[in-house]
Design a protein around this motif. Sequence first.
Motif, PDB file in Angstrom:
ATOM      1  N   VAL A 113      14.475  -5.983   3.931  1.00 45.06           N
ATOM      2  CA  VAL A 113      13.342  -5.818   3.000  1.00 45.06           C
ATOM      3  C   VAL A 113      13.817  -5.040   1.772  1.00 45.06           C
ATOM      4  O   VAL A 113      13.499  -5.399   0.623  1.00 45.06           O
ATOM      5  CB  VAL A 113      12.158  -5.087   3.686  1.00 45.06           C
ATOM      6  N   VAL A 114      14.629  -3.989   1.997  1.00 43.20           N
ATOM      7  CA  VAL A 114      15.158  -3.193   0.877  1.00 43.20           C
ATOM      8  C   VAL A 114      16.006  -4.091  -0.024  1.00 43.20           C
ATOM      9  O   VAL A 114      15.901  -4.049  -1.264  1.00 43.20           O
ATOM     10  CB  VAL A 114      15.975  -1.982   1.410  1.00 43.20           C
ATOM     11  N   VAL A 162      15.072  -3.884  14.296  1.00 40.49           N
ATOM     12  CA  VAL A 162      14.024  -3.413  13.375  1.00 40.49           C
ATOM     13  C   VAL A 162      14.689  -2.737  12.163  1.00 40.49           C
ATOM     14  O   VAL A 162      14.282  -2.964  11.013  1.00 40.49           O
ATOM     15  CB  VAL A 162      13.046  -2.450  14.092  1.00 40.49           C
ATOM     16  N   LEU A 163      15.743  -1.959  12.403  1.00 38.19           N
ATOM     17  CA  LEU A 163      16.444  -1.318  11.288  1.00 38.19           C
ATOM     18  C   LEU A 163      17.034  -2.385  10.359  1.00 38.19           C
ATOM     19  O   LEU A 163      16.991  -2.260   9.134  1.00 38.19           O
ATOM     20  CB  LEU A 163      17.558  -0.399  11.804  1.00 38.19           C
ATOM     21  N   HIS A 185      15.860  -5.396   9.954  1.00 40.04           N
ATOM     22  CA  HIS A 185      14.690  -6.005   9.290  1.00 40.04           C
ATOM     23  C   HIS A 185      14.313  -5.159   8.056  1.00 40.04           C
ATOM     24  O   HIS A 185      14.119  -5.693   6.967  1.00 40.04           O
ATOM     25  CB  HIS A 185      13.554  -6.023  10.319  1.00 40.04           C
ATOM     26  N   VAL A 186      14.277  -3.834   8.251  1.00 41.20           N
ATOM     27  CA  VAL A 186      13.922  -2.932   7.146  1.00 41.20           C
ATOM     28  C   VAL A 186      15.000  -3.006   6.055  1.00 41.20           C
ATOM     29  O   VAL A 186      14.689  -3.059   4.855  1.00 41.20           O
ATOM     30  CB  VAL A 186      13.746  -1.473   7.661  1.00 41.20           C
ATOM     31  N   HIS A 225       0.912  -7.113  11.758  1.00 47.38           N
ATOM     32  CA  HIS A 225       2.268  -6.684  11.408  1.00 47.38           C
ATOM     33  C   HIS A 225       2.367  -5.163  11.297  1.00 47.38           C
ATOM     34  O   HIS A 225       3.196  -4.526  11.939  1.00 47.38           O
ATOM     35  CB  HIS A 225       2.706  -7.345  10.091  1.00 47.38           C
ATOM     36  N   TRP A 226       1.485  -4.549  10.499  1.00 44.97           N
ATOM     37  CA  TRP A 226       1.604  -3.102  10.256  1.00 44.97           C
ATOM     38  C   TRP A 226       1.122  -2.295  11.453  1.00 44.97           C
ATOM     39  O   TRP A 226       1.665  -1.230  11.753  1.00 44.97           O
ATOM     40  CB  TRP A 226       0.862  -2.709   8.975  1.00 44.97           C
ATOM     41  N   LEU A 230       8.100  -8.134  -0.089  1.00 46.50           N
ATOM     42  CA  LEU A 230       7.256  -7.076   0.492  1.00 46.50           C
ATOM     43  C   LEU A 230       5.804  -7.237   0.037  1.00 46.50           C
ATOM     44  O   LEU A 230       4.874  -7.013   0.813  1.00 46.50           O
ATOM     45  CB  LEU A 230       7.801  -5.690   0.094  1.00 46.50           C
ATOM     46  N   ALA A 245       3.935  -2.463  13.888  1.00 40.98           N
ATOM     47  CA  ALA A 245       5.063  -1.651  13.385  1.00 40.98           C
ATOM     48  C   ALA A 245       4.821  -0.179  13.724  1.00 40.98           C
ATOM     49  O   ALA A 245       5.720   0.526  14.201  1.00 40.98           O
ATOM     50  CB  ALA A 245       5.218  -1.845  11.875  1.00 40.98           C
ATOM     51  N   LEU A 270       7.021   2.065  16.306  1.00 40.47           N
ATOM     52  CA  LEU A 270       7.607   3.327  15.842  1.00 40.47           C
ATOM     53  C   LEU A 270       7.224   4.456  16.804  1.00 40.47           C
ATOM     54  O   LEU A 270       8.050   5.291  17.181  1.00 40.47           O
ATOM     55  CB  LEU A 270       7.122   3.623  14.413  1.00 40.47           C
TER      56      LEU A 270
END
Length: 180
Positions: A161-162, A154-155, A157-158, A18-19, A173, A22, A26
Amino acid sequence: MHWRDTHTGYGLVTRALHWGMAALILWQFVGMGLRLLLGRTPLVSFFVGTHAPVGTLLFALILLRGCWALANRGRRPSHSAGLVGMAAQAGHGLLYLMMLAIPSLALLRAWGGTRPFAPFGIPVFPGREVELGWATTPANLLHGELAWILGVLVLGHVAMVVLHERVWRDGTLARMAGRR
Ligand code: HEM
């Protein structure tokens, strides 16, 4: 520390995929974003030069990620019930689909094109005498467009998460960060 996923958290392999992905995605967007903003500069040329190899690596990683997701089916943290859970599942499905389609189209174009293709110096496609239009056209039409749509997803998705962290405070998270 566990390798495989459990009902309460994701294991080491899922988190690394995942990371790692990511970060590479990016990288792709920073490079292509700079190309759009700055045009041809030495910095942009550097990023553009890494784009196809990094994209090919992403293609291999998404295949691996799909296999790993199947291998861990039934033992992952479940989505919440109801509409929010269904939306999350659909959103994740769409992210997987785009992460597969975008590099696949580009690789099909590379296979059908006249230029030799050797990501990281590894010869993969020798380059044809005559371009195969049916193989190059889909990426010419869709690769960039789908990639920008992936950027928007992706934005989103972020942003979700927030929302999970700040509003619902349900520790979503923490499961992907390895704190569970
Ligand atoms: C998940 C992986 C990838 C992502 C997120 C991605 C993203 C992007 C983005 C955002 C653009 C800019 C589009 C524009 O200028 O409007 C682009 C262009 C491009 N990409 Fe990728 N890419 C990926 C994989 C690949 C691969 C594997 C290759 C080569 C085999 C490749 C080759 C190209 C080329 C040649 C362009 C310029 C022409 C075009 O827009 O189609 N990309 N990509």
